[in-house]
Enzyme design. Structure first.
Site, PDB file in Angstrom:
ATOM      1  CE  LYS A  62       3.608 -32.024  24.724  1.00 48.79           C
ATOM      2  NZ  LYS A  62       2.990 -31.175  25.646  1.00 48.79           N
TER       3      LYS A  62
ATOM      4  NE  ARG B 141       1.600 -26.453  20.462  1.00 43.79           N
ATOM      5  CZ  ARG B 141       2.842 -26.922  20.337  1.00 43.79           C
ATOM      6  NH1 ARG B 141       2.980 -28.235  20.876  1.00 43.79           N
ATOM      7  NH2 ARG B 141       3.893 -26.020  19.960  1.00 43.79           N
TER       8      ARG B 141
END
Length: 301
Positions: free
Chosen positions: A243, A282
């Protein structure tokens, strides 16, 4: 004579026919390991995901990549057909299902435990019918009522993620007086809707929603305090992989690290949250993060 040898007068033998694998027994949620943090592999069947858009945009390439993650040790393969990055273009449930259902069916047939990454109840229902075992929904405060009804009726495990707004508006909603407290409070409020519909506590997994209605500083703050989610009484999933807040930290020559350059930072986060008892991470890079959770498990004893 060997049955694959050439018959007289027919020339050299041809290559053996490929052996078709028999479908494996369907993987079940209850059989997941409990002695370490789980690794959920990300499989984006999309042309526009922030980190790997287009790489696995066809069913064949997505199935191949999903199988590689499964054979590399992913406990769960998370299949999504719509990008969840900020300002991503929405995808109709029909298009989403056309992307993900063939992939889910193939992975389930191979023995993988699959989750469906979707905000649409109709896609989640179709994915469960195709063999998916878990619903991973990042809708947060805007969850569809039909999704709540589906979770109650299906008894499927459901990942409840914190998010304000949608892909177009969430960046403008990152305003908090007490970030961690408000995230826990808002997750609790959404959870009550599930409880009211008959969803059982053991069905729910919570995700703090890194990157969703949070800026860089807020993402790091939430990671420092992620153990506060334990008060909700549910397993915690952490989804930090590649991210942008990691890229902002790992600058090179003043430029943010590109998504593929964020895997080491992701693995570092994995090691920390796994050492602190996260249920799952994840991630894009299954191998490195599986190594990280194994080290964390050993250190935790």
């Amino acid at each position: 004579m060997d049955s694959l040898a050439a018959a007289p007068g027919t020339g050299p033998a041809t290559s053996p026919l490929p052996v078709l694998r028999k479908p494996r027994p369907r993987a079940e949620f209850k059989d997941l390991p409990t002695d370490r943090t789980l690794v959920m592999g990300i499989l984006n069947v999309t042309p526009d995901s922030f980190s790997d858009g287009g790489q696995h945009g066809t069913a064949d390439s997505a199935i191949s990549h999903g199988l590689r993650m499964f054979y590399a040790g992913a406990d769960i393969v998370d299949v999504g057909g719509e990008s969840t990055r900020p300002n991503a273009e929405p995808v109709s449930p029909e298009e989403e299902q056309a992307r993900v259902l063939p992939v889910i069916e193939a992975l389930v047939k191979a023995g993988a435990l699959v989750s469906i990454d979707t905000t649409h109840a109709s896609t989640a229902a179709a994915a469960l019918d195709a063999g998916a075992a878990i619903i991973n929904d990042i809708s947060g405060l805007t969850v569809e009522p039909e999704m709540i009804e589906l979770v109650a009726a299906s008894k499927a495990p459901y990942i409840l993620t914190h998010r304000r707004g949608n892909a177009a508006t969430m960046d403008s909603l990152a305003n908090y007086e007490n970030l961690t407290q408000e995230v826990v409070q808002e997750l609790t409020e959404v959870r009550e809707k599930f409880y009211a519909a008959g969803v059982q506590p053991e069905q729910l997994i919570v995700d703090p929603g890194l990157g969703f209605a949070k800026n860089d500083q807020q993402n790091w703050e939430l990671l420092r305090n992620v153990s506060a989610l334990d008060a909700l009484g549910h397993p915690v999933l952490v989804a930090a992989s590649r991210k942008r807040f990691i890229g902002s930290l790992l600058k090179t020559s003043g430029k943010a690290a590109q998504p593929l350059e964020r895997d080491h930072g992701t693995a570092a986060i994995t090691a920390v949250v796994a050492a602190n008892g996260a249920w799952a991470v994840r991630v894009h890079d299954v191998v490195a993060n599986l190594d990280a959770v194994k080290v964390a498990a050993l250190l935790r004893g």
